[in-house]
Design a protein around this motif. Structure first.
Motif, mmCIF file in Angstrom:
data_model
loop_
_atom_site.group_PDB
_atom_site.id
_atom_site.type_symbol
_atom_site.label_atom_id
_atom_site.label_comp_id
_atom_site.label_asym_id
_atom_site.label_seq_id
_atom_site.Cartn_x
_atom_site.Cartn_y
_atom_site.Cartn_z
ATOM 1 N N CYS A 159 0.842 -1.191 0.000
ATOM 2 C CA CYS A 159 0.000 0.000 0.000
ATOM 3 C C CYS A 159 0.880 1.245 0.000
ATOM 4 C CB CYS A 159 -0.921 0.027 1.222
ATOM 5 S SG CYS A 159 -2.166 -1.271 1.250
ATOM 6 N N ASP A 160 0.706 2.062 -1.008
ATOM 7 C CA ASP A 160 1.423 3.332 -1.104
ATOM 8 C C ASP A 160 0.550 4.405 -0.466
ATOM 9 O OD1 ASP A 160 2.604 5.739 -1.780
ATOM 10 O OD2 ASP A 160 2.873 5.259 -3.894
ATOM 11 N N MET A 161 0.907 4.820 0.732
ATOM 12 C CA MET A 161 0.135 5.805 1.482
ATOM 13 C C MET A 161 0.713 7.218 1.337
ATOM 14 S SD MET A 161 -2.184 3.867 2.657
ATOM 15 C CE MET A 161 -2.690 2.362 3.521
ATOM 16 N N ASP A 162 1.666 7.405 0.426
ATOM 17 C CA ASP A 162 2.349 8.686 0.307
ATOM 18 C C ASP A 162 2.152 9.393 -1.039
ATOM 19 O OD1 ASP A 162 3.708 8.551 2.918
ATOM 20 O OD2 ASP A 162 4.799 6.878 2.023
ATOM 21 N N SER A 163 2.291 8.680 -2.136
ATOM 22 C CA SER A 163 2.275 9.299 -3.460
ATOM 23 C C SER A 163 0.933 9.946 -3.793
ATOM 24 C CB SER A 163 2.603 8.252 -4.539
ATOM 25 O OG SER A 163 3.877 7.696 -4.332
ATOM 26 N N GLU A 164 0.960 11.202 -4.241
ATOM 27 C CA GLU A 164 -0.236 11.868 -4.749
ATOM 28 C C GLU A 164 -1.446 11.718 -3.818
ATOM 29 O OE1 GLU A 164 -0.355 13.320 -8.321
ATOM 30 O OE2 GLU A 164 1.724 13.429 -7.643
ATOM 31 N N GLY A 165 -1.208 11.810 -2.513
ATOM 32 C CA GLY A 165 -2.310 11.699 -1.560
ATOM 33 C C GLY A 165 -2.521 10.322 -0.963
ATOM 34 N N GLY A 166 -1.757 9.325 -1.416
ATOM 35 C CA GLY A 166 -1.815 7.996 -0.820
ATOM 36 C C GLY A 166 -3.053 7.191 -1.186
#
Length: 244
Positions: free
Chosen positions: A56-63
């Motif tokens: 889970c990408d919780m950072d990029s472009e708002g996550g």
């Protein structure tokens, strides 16, 4: 006093009901606790018996992004057959492919957008974003549907205007299941697996190689609208999240 007793009796039941709410994707995990960091989590794309680990990408472009494809170091072989691309392979902490069947069920249940981020061996990072992403069922060849491209430096390699190389609207092809529009099997020719036309403008599941190399043309981890046909990327990941 009686009311208090009833509440106390119901508390375990209410707690157990809350525990039965299983996350469909990383967006559900984020919405339940927005302090969760990027990392490996368990989601349930097809219900309680379909537990699968994802990054889970919780950072990029708002996550809130559910990663379904990730290349980063060449430790996993992506030149695989239909059954493995259908069910998934690799490990969520590293390189992996979530699986076409899970991806189909996710996009059937919710409307998703797509983010593709990538990095070259010189440390440059770019993105490509699409406001709509879905795939059809296996009986329809897991056909890809994307639209709403926004450039973040990578260029549009998926809905590229040249119909010969356009990935949008194509069925998925592996070396043992040829569904592309070419006279040859594009997966065999370019040592990958993808929504090929005849053949490609993006080959993210190609052979992991190191940067610029024209000795064997077109077989690397490639996004042609950014680095051209003979540059294999250091990293690339494809991820989706629900459209709000």
């Amino acid at each position: 006093m009686k009311l208090v007793s009833v509440v106390l009796l119901l508390a375990p039941l209410l707690t157990s009901c809350q525990q039965l709410v299983l996350p469909l994707d990383c967006s559900d995990i984020y919405n339940n606790d927005n302090s969760r960091p990027s990392g490996v989590y368990t989601i349930y794309p097809i219900g309680a018996t379909s537990a699968v680990q994802v990054y889970c990408d919780m950072d990029s472009e708002g996550g809130r992004w559910t990663v379904f494809q990730r290349r980063m170091d060449g430790t996993v072989n992506f030149y695989r057959g239909w059954d493995q691309y259908k069910t998934g392979f690799g490990i969520a902490a590293g390189e992996y492919w979530l699986g076409l069947e899970s991806l189909y069920h996710l996009t059937e249940r919710r409307r998703y957008e797509l983010l593709v981020d990538m990095e070259d061996f010189e440390g440059n990072k770019v993105f490509a974003r699409y406001s709509s992403f879905s795939i059809d069922s296996e009986s329809s060849g897991y056909t890809l549907h994307i639209s709403g491209f926004t450039d973040r430096g990578a260029g549009d390699a998926l809905s590229y205007h040249n119909i010969t190389y356009r990935h949008n609207g194509q069925k998925f092809t592996t070396f043992d299941k040829d569904q592309d529009t070419s006279r040859v099997n594009c997966a065999r020719l370019y040592l990958g697996a993808f929504w090929y036309g005849s053949c490609y403008y993006a080959n993210p599941n190609g052979v992991y190689r190191w940067g610029a190399d024209s000795t064997i043309s077109g077989v690397g981890v490639q996004w042609n609208s950014w680095k051209g046909r003979n540059y294999s990327l250091k990293t690339i990941s494809m991820k989706i999240r629900p459209v709000l």
